[in-house]
Enzyme design. Sequence first.
Site: not given
Lengths: 291, 291
Positions: A72, A96, A116, A148, A165-166
């Site tokens: 991250h 998340d 998301e 997305g 962030d897939s």
Amino acid sequence: MEDRELRTLNHLMYMEYYTGGNAGLFMKMKQLVYSFQSPFQRIDIFEHPEFGMVLVLDGITMFTEADEFMYHEMLVHVPLFTHPNPKRVLIIGGGDGGSLREVLKHPSVEEAILCEVDPYVIDAAKLHLKEMSVELDNPKASIFNENGADFVRKNKDYFDVIIVDSTDPTAGEGGHLFTKEFYSNCYKALRKDGIFCAETEDPFYDKGWVAIAYNRISSVFPISKMYTGFMTTYPSGMWTYTIGSKELDPLEDYDEERVLDFGAPLRYYNTEIHRASFALPTFLKELTGQF
Amino acid sequence: MEDRELRTLNHLMYMEYYTGGNAGLFMKMKQLVYSFQSPFQRIDIFEHPEFGMVLVLDGITMFTEADEFMYHEMLVHVPLFTHPNPKRVLIIGGGDGGSLREVLKHPSVEEAILCEVDPYVIDAAKLHLKEMSVELDNPKASIFNENGADFVRKNKDYFDVIIVDSTDPTAGEGGHLFTKEFYSNCYKALRKDGIFCAETEDPFYDKGWVAIAYNRISSVFPISKMYTGFMTTYPSGMWTYTIGSKELDPLEDYDEERVLDFGAPLRYYNTEIHRASFALPTFLKELTGQF
């Protein structure tokens, strides 16, 4: 329920088969904490005796609490410290909350949109992934539960930074986020000095997708650079990320002072790592045609 | 024999349990090619359908043919390109021949001594690991089968570079090569501008040994620097190496020109990687006290 499971199971052997199907990581899980088949994917959360909680989507490890900071921080801070003043940030995927948590460490950010597709990931994170989901209710954050690729298409000239962030291109909804059309729509959704950044897989097990993702991104953005970071529970431990930028260069336009003055704690990212992460091993330069 | 095994076995599931015992890498092996209990350790060589041959000592993966270049190039070329004119090089361990192969790519090297305690590793490599063992019969190379710690003690002021290509400190003979006494004897065996370099484990599963090795090396050598590299089939994929040097600095005294003029092919190491590998993630700086 927890007690009953501990009495009847010694441990759960979790095995993730990497691309090719001939190797992978195993983890001896203490217990399965959450399991749900959403309309989009299978969501599992395990507890591991050393790594804390482990999120698994469609059988693919998304992270463990012990090392998610590596992923991250590298996905978020490289583009956010390249942009001189990121105010509007879009995160695609990342239900998340880990990427959102890192984005909101930047005081310049006024609006962070998390798109998301699967609301059940967000619900599960709020319940079981306390360290990830800590900023999901931050008033600067807005959450949209839609695809997305569709969301990006509706926005023009709006975002300073877009972060992808897939999940993997071969899993669930991830494939939509690796097309040239999607990258083009991200370009249009960015402001004139906007920066795009995506996770682009590992070059040992997934050589093909690394090359495809880099080549498609570089065909859309005038400046495109791949960087790498360690991610110790992902396939091979060697993770790639790709920046696509309209005019800012992640090495030349990078302001070290902002990093040094940064108030929030970071465990992986620092100024040396920012610069060093763009140095690519020769085989990876060859794979992506970057010379 | 090969045919019979293929008929009776679908595959062999090889599982290496990492430190802590709660996670590890699994590989579906095609077959077991060689297995022998030497006086020092158990030696197994497997054939993997994607990674080629895989060498395993005492149940610990030493390398696969698919990614050994990452490890051997980083272990050897960082110290050998730091030294301006390496002529006499000692490799401790490394009986497979991979480090020797990289050392002998440097034309300045006149004498390369391989001190591998276990002659059976060398025999097995010559038989089954053709890509590793290619230089084991080079006339510039001498092979000694004795304990590396004992061998170093007998040499003073002789070597330009000493490379420690050891097994883990907890396995077989590896422990002797992680003591302060050993590092002190390496210091004495080096010439006045000599350079020492050792593999020093991974900071995710083996935090403790990373810190111990770095602190012991830095207590002996005036200049000591840790660097990292990807090693995709080692625990966590994040590997550390530590340079100990009498007077040459691996960043300041590094001659890029020699790398650019280097004739031999390299697949991982390049000038950007040399510099970048010394940039450490913040958690690793903290672990080793390097600020």
